[in-house]
Design a protein around this motif. Structure first.
Motif, PDB file in Angstrom:
ATOM      1  N   GLY A   1       0.985  -1.274  -0.079  1.00 20.16           N
ATOM      2  CA  GLY A   1      -0.009  -0.100   0.139  1.00 20.16           C
ATOM      3  C   GLY A   1       0.838   1.121  -0.007  1.00 20.16           C
ATOM      4  N   ALA A   2       2.083   1.346   0.967  1.00 20.79           N
ATOM      5  CA  ALA A   2       2.615   2.507   0.802  1.00 20.79           C
ATOM      6  C   ALA A   2       3.493   2.642  -0.598  1.00 20.79           C
TER       7      ALA A   2
ATOM      8  N   ILE B   1       2.536   1.587  -3.632  1.00 23.85           N
ATOM      9  CA  ILE B   1       1.701   1.970  -4.637  1.00 23.85           C
ATOM     10  C   ILE B   1       1.324   3.088  -4.468  1.00 23.85           C
ATOM     11  N   THR B   2       0.844   3.532  -3.243  1.00 19.67           N
ATOM     12  CA  THR B   2       0.436   5.065  -2.996  1.00 19.67           C
ATOM     13  C   THR B   2       1.449   5.984  -3.414  1.00 19.67           C
ATOM     14  N   TRP B   3       2.779   5.797  -3.010  1.00 18.12           N
ATOM     15  CA  TRP B   3       3.929   6.749  -3.274  1.00 18.12           C
ATOM     16  C   TRP B   3       3.911   6.825  -4.774  1.00 18.12           C
TER      17      TRP B   3
ATOM     18  N   LEU C   1       1.925   6.346  -7.008  1.00 18.66           N
ATOM     19  CA  LEU C   1       0.594   7.067  -7.653  1.00 18.66           C
ATOM     20  C   LEU C   1       0.678   8.376  -7.262  1.00 18.66           C
ATOM     21  N   THR C   2       1.102   8.964  -6.310  1.00 16.65           N
ATOM     22  CA  THR C   2       1.017  10.285  -5.728  1.00 16.65           C
ATOM     23  C   THR C   2       2.332  11.181  -6.296  1.00 16.65           C
ATOM     24  N   VAL C   3       3.276  10.647  -6.101  1.00 14.63           N
ATOM     25  CA  VAL C   3       4.590  11.266  -6.602  1.00 14.63           C
ATOM     26  C   VAL C   3       4.997  11.325  -8.029  1.00 14.63           C
TER      27      VAL C   3
END
Lengths: 93, 288
Positions: free
Chosen positions: B13-14, B16-18, B20-22
């Motif tokens: 999760g960390a 993929i989120t990173w 996706l966001t950065v």
């Protein structure tokens, strides 16, 4: 925020933040379902599935917090605001 | 196994989120001016002119503060470390809650400069009031500032406002009266000192001596020339008109009842007990 030097000019790479979007929800479903199937033999599908949701969400929150701390720019224009109008776009990745 | 799944989900999760966001963006900058602009880009410093409005200032007061600060050299004497901060710090300040910090105003008001521990409430007095006190000490000495200045030209004033209104040459000036500004200076003053200190120093000294002499007596001596009339006395009940067509009566009862006014058939007077005669209440046909 890394900078790459070239012979003709200088390519500056900056980071900026964006929203997670729908891809995050897709990743949530895919990851949690896969982890649920992986833990099916031990504690059942739903146990692994639910605990995977918890871990995925907590990890996402941590990543968002770290990104907000390390990457202040919220858009490409804001990231390159100090460069002015000189230069041209090379692309985003 | 459960904790392994949990940690795996956390990492995934960390990550993929990173991703996706950065996002990363590249930009080509010219070697000359662009590099200089990128490496040594000066921090945007607000240019403030004392006589011109400031963008972003809240109203005229904010612009005045910034103009005063610029005139006092606050912006120019800002610490060098502040202007030499890195771009990251500036960006963090701009992205933080409340936006970037702004310089403090040099001219602090009385409330801001008042020390809570000083317990000196006089520090809250503004400078303007102090200047006014210096300019008009006489008016400041009297209890009623505005009233004393307005009452100054009064010729005569007594504590009794009603009596004072009966005096012909007196301009009726009560403490709440702000008029009467073109009358002669004070000649007489009341013992309570309402008008003391208003006129010229010689007149004031004379008034004080006179007042000290009169302290032994009653203040009522100050108004011997005033003939209080009932019309002037606001407390008097003058709503009942005085009857003028009553014939003088020579006889009256001690209780104040006028004898004979109501005629011979008058009702019994107050305080008298009357009893009906037994024969009067019995019809004639029933009488034995």
């Amino acid at each position: 925020m890394s900078q790459q030097a070239h012979s003709s000019g200088k390519t500056v790479t900056r980071s900026y933040r964006t929203g997670v979007g729908g891809a995050w929800w897709t990743a949530l479903v895919v990851v949690t379902v896969l982890l649920g199937f992986l833990g099916r033999t031990d504690s059942g599908f739903w146990s692994g599935f639910l605990w995977s949701i918890v871990g995925f969400v907590v990890g996402s929150l941590v990543a968002i917090a770290v990104a907000g701390r390390l990457v202040p720019a919220r858009s490409a224009d804001e990231a390159f605001a100090d460069l002015g109008g000189s230069g041209g776009w090379e692309g985003a990745r | 196994m459960k904790w392994l799944l949990l940690m795996l989900a956390f990492v995934l999760g960390a990550a993929i989120t990173w991703f996706l966001t950065v996002k990363h963006a590249s930009r080509t900058v010219q070697e000359g001016a662009g590099a200089a602009a990128e490496l040594s880009a000066p921090e945007p410093t607000p240019v403030v002119s004392p006589s011109e409005p400031v963008a972003g200032a809240a109203g005229v007061a904010g612009g005045a503060d910034l103009a005063a600060a610029a005139g006092a050299g606050v912006l120019a004497t800002e610490p060098a470390g502040t202007s030499q901060r890195s771009h990251d710090e500036v960006d963090v300040d701009a992205a933080g809650f409340g936006g970037p910090h702004t310089p403090l105003s040099e001219s602090r008001s009385a409330a801001e400069s008042w020390d809570r521990n000083a317990e000196d409430e006089d520090a809250l007095l503004s400078r303007a009031s102090e200047d006014d006190a210096d300019d008009a000490p006489v008016a400041e000495a009297t209890p009623n500032d505005g009233a004393a200045a307005a009452v100054a030209p009064v010729v005569d004033a007594t504590p009794n406002d009603g009596a004072a209104s009966a005096v012909a040459p007196v301009v009726d000036a009560t403490p709440n009266d702000g008029a009467a500004s073109a009358v002669a200076p004070v000649v007489d003053a009341t013992p309570n000192g309402d008008l003391a200190g208003v006129g010229e120093p010689e007149a004031v000294a004379a008034l004080e001596e006179e007042v000290e002499e009169d302290d032994a007596g009653s203040w009522a001596d100050e108004v011997p020339d005033v003939e209080p009339s009932q019309e002037d006395d606001l407390d008097a009940d003058v709503s009942v008109a005085r009857a003028t067509n009553i014939v003088p009566v020579a006889d009256a009862t001690p209780s104040g009842d006028v004898a004979g006014v109501a005629g011979p058939g008058a009702l019994p007077t107050q305080g008298e007990l009357t009893f009906d005669e037994p024969d009067d209440s019995v019809p004639p046909e029933e009488k034995p």
